[in-house]
Design an enzyme around this catalytic site. Structure first.
Site, PDB file in Angstrom:
ATOM      1  N   SER A  29      39.268  38.114  42.743  1.00 37.96           N
ATOM      2  CA  SER A  29      40.433  38.429  41.889  1.00 37.96           C
ATOM      3  C   SER A  29      41.669  37.868  42.566  1.00 37.96           C
ATOM      4  O   SER A  29      41.679  37.695  43.802  1.00 37.96           O
ATOM      5  CB  SER A  29      40.576  39.952  41.756  1.00 37.96           C
TER       6      SER A  29
ATOM      7  N   TYR B 179      41.225  47.949  46.255  1.00 33.47           N
ATOM      8  CA  TYR B 179      40.650  46.911  45.380  1.00 33.47           C
ATOM      9  C   TYR B 179      40.967  45.527  45.966  1.00 33.47           C
ATOM     10  O   TYR B 179      40.088  44.677  46.114  1.00 33.47           O
ATOM     11  CB  TYR B 179      41.236  47.053  43.971  1.00 33.47           C
TER      12      TYR B 179
HETATM   13  N1  LIG Z   1      39.348  42.753  33.884  1.00 31.52           N
HETATM   14  C1  LIG Z   1      40.191  42.135  34.692  1.00 31.52           C
HETATM   15  O1  LIG Z   1      41.409  42.079  34.404  1.00 31.52           O
HETATM   16  C2  LIG Z   1      39.710  41.474  35.980  1.00 31.52           C
HETATM   17  C3  LIG Z   1      40.618  40.696  36.693  1.00 31.52           C
HETATM   18  C4  LIG Z   1      40.208  40.087  37.895  1.00 31.52           C
HETATM   19  C5  LIG Z   1      38.906  40.252  38.351  1.00 31.52           C
HETATM   20  N2  LIG Z   1      38.037  41.014  37.623  1.00 31.52           N
HETATM   21  C6  LIG Z   1      36.680  41.169  38.182  1.00 31.52           C
HETATM   22  O2  LIG Z   1      35.731  40.741  37.216  1.00 31.52           O
HETATM   23  C7  LIG Z   1      34.508  41.466  37.406  1.00 31.52           C
HETATM   24  C8  LIG Z   1      34.056  42.028  36.068  1.00 31.52           C
HETATM   25  O3  LIG Z   1      35.095  42.891  35.580  1.00 31.52           O
HETATM   26  P1  LIG Z   1      35.198  43.323  34.046  1.00 31.52           P
HETATM   27  O4  LIG Z   1      36.604  43.158  33.614  1.00 31.52           O
HETATM   28  O5  LIG Z   1      34.120  42.683  33.264  1.00 31.52           O
HETATM   29  O6  LIG Z   1      34.928  44.906  34.206  1.00 31.52           O
HETATM   30  P2  LIG Z   1      33.869  45.882  33.511  1.00 31.52           P
HETATM   31  O7  LIG Z   1      34.178  47.221  34.050  1.00 31.52           O
HETATM   32  O8  LIG Z   1      33.889  45.662  32.032  1.00 31.52           O
HETATM   33  O9  LIG Z   1      32.463  45.342  34.054  1.00 31.52           O
HETATM   34  C9  LIG Z   1      31.952  45.667  35.311  1.00 31.52           C
HETATM   35  C10 LIG Z   1      30.456  45.850  35.189  1.00 31.52           C
HETATM   36  O10 LIG Z   1      29.939  46.172  36.492  1.00 31.52           O
HETATM   37  C11 LIG Z   1      29.055  47.273  36.364  1.00 31.52           C
HETATM   38  N3  LIG Z   1      29.040  48.027  37.612  1.00 31.52           N
HETATM   39  C12 LIG Z   1      30.082  48.662  38.200  1.00 31.52           C
HETATM   40  N4  LIG Z   1      29.689  49.274  39.320  1.00 31.52           N
HETATM   41  C13 LIG Z   1      28.348  49.032  39.456  1.00 31.52           C
HETATM   42  C14 LIG Z   1      27.364  49.412  40.404  1.00 31.52           C
HETATM   43  N5  LIG Z   1      27.665  50.175  41.473  1.00 31.52           N
HETATM   44  N6  LIG Z   1      26.088  48.961  40.241  1.00 31.52           N
HETATM   45  C15 LIG Z   1      25.760  48.203  39.165  1.00 31.52           C
HETATM   46  N7  LIG Z   1      26.663  47.822  38.222  1.00 31.52           N
HETATM   47  C16 LIG Z   1      27.934  48.228  38.373  1.00 31.52           C
HETATM   48  C17 LIG Z   1      29.596  48.095  35.213  1.00 31.52           C
HETATM   49  O11 LIG Z   1      28.605  48.949  34.631  1.00 31.52           O
HETATM   50  C18 LIG Z   1      30.074  46.997  34.256  1.00 31.52           C
HETATM   51  O12 LIG Z   1      29.047  46.582  33.384  1.00 31.52           O
HETATM   52  C19 LIG Z   1      34.783  42.525  38.474  1.00 31.52           C
HETATM   53  O13 LIG Z   1      34.292  42.118  39.733  1.00 31.52           O
HETATM   54  C20 LIG Z   1      36.305  42.598  38.507  1.00 31.52           C
HETATM   55  O14 LIG Z   1      36.798  43.046  39.740  1.00 31.52           O
HETATM   56  C21 LIG Z   1      38.397  41.624  36.448  1.00 31.52           C
END
Ligand SMILES: NC(=O)c1ccc[n+]([C@@H]2O[C@H](COP(=O)([O-])OP(=O)(O)OC[C@H]3O[C@@H](n4cnc5c(N)ncnc54)[C@H](O)[C@@H]3O)[C@@H](O)[C@H]2O)c1
Length: 254
Positions: A142, A155
């Site tokens: 991120s 985070y």
């Molecule tokens: N949404 C944003 O703005 C954003 C920005 C930068 C980076 N990210 C990164 O992108 C990635 C995906 O984020 P997203 O927006 O799709 O979020 P999200 O919460 O929709 O998806 C995360 C997924 O990970 C799974 N998960 C969480 N903890 C877990 C565990 N302990 N074991 C197994 N599965 C687990 C959840 O069930 C979910 O399906 C993450 O690593 C996040 O840090 C997101």
């Protein structure tokens, strides 16, 4: 374009958001997929949808922070597909707060889910990639791991650690044919699922309205746009890219 025909790809955190978009995009390009998430129902729905589309997909329900999940997932991949070409560590959680607002349990959980999980999956996958003489790793970090974001203390620490894990793998295993890169998304169209449970619809709207004007491109990113960048890093188009942090944030940190 079918850049992933016959490729065996393992992706974590696929039950929603970015991981789901990556799985759908890989299926469109011929990937054979092992999907890992702790949320069983949406995972089963995704697998059923991929099967309907003719994609060879298998899944494991488990916590990515536990060693046995990485062992089960990679073992299943090798038994089912006979190889593991690409590993995408994408699962994550988004605890908020400054350091004084972060209790030790929250600190530990963020590091376990966002950082230790990637270490465990890489540790399990790398010996097989070495045997194959090639392999690709993409870790979802991120922009919060590249510069400090307000009230995203642990985070950001976890994502900064994930970036360095990625670089260290690129350095240690490049000579064995393994590439490792981090993707650093900016602010995306949807708040991460675990954080969403702590926000009202008004707070979500306020977040979107606050961030969008600060992005040079004037809007938040979509999951499909980040998925395209992840597929680039995972593909042969990126054959000379290793140890990189690909920022995809509409210019937010420019
Ligand atoms: N949404 C944003 O703005 C954003 C920005 C930068 C980076 N990210 C990164 O992108 C990635 C995906 O984020 P997203 O927006 O799709 O979020 P999200 O919460 O929709 O998806 C995360 C997924 O990970 C799974 N998960 C969480 N903890 C877990 C565990 N302990 N074991 C197994 N599965 C687990 C959840 O069930 C979910 O399906 C993450 O690593 C996040 O840090 C997101």
């Amino acid at each position: 374009m079918m850049r992933f025909s016959g490729k065996a790809v393992l992706i974590t955190g696929v039950a929603s958001g970015l991981g789901r978009a990556v799985a759908q995009a890989l299926a469109t390009e011929g990937g054979r997929l092992t999907l890992v998430d702790r949320a069983k129902e949406p995972l089963d729905d995704l697998v059923a949808d991929l099967h309907r589309r003719g994609c060879d997909a298998i899944c494991i329900v488990g916590d990515v922070a536990e060693e046995r999940t990485s062992k089960e997932a990679i073992g299943l991949t090798l038994r089912h597909f006979g190889k593991l070409d690409i590993l995408i560590n994408n699962a994550g959680i988004n605890p908020t707060g400054s350091i004084s607002q972060t209790d030790p349990a929250t600190w530990q959980q963020a590091l376990d889910v966002n950082l230790k999980s990637a270490y465990l999956f890489c540790r399990e996958a790398i010996p097989h990639m070495i045997n194959a003489g090639k392999g690709v790793i993409v870790n979802t970090a991120s922009i919060a791991g590249q510069r400090a974001s307000t009230a995203e203390s642990v985070y950001g620490v976890s994502k900064a650690g994930l970036i360095m894990l990625t670089r260290s793998i690129a350095r240690d295993y490049g000579a064995r044919g393994i590439r490792a890169n981090a993707i650093c998304p900016g602010v995306l169209e949807s708040v991460m699922a675990d954080r969403l449970t702590r926000m009202s619809p008004d707070q979500v709207l306020a977040r979107d309205q606050r961030f969008a004007p600060t992005v040079p491109l004037g809007r938040l990113g979509t999951y499909e746009e980040i998925a395209k960048a992840i597929l680039f890093l995972a593909s042969e188009d990126a054959s000379y890219v290793s140890g990189a942090q690909l920022t995809v944030d509409g210019g937010l940190t420019a």
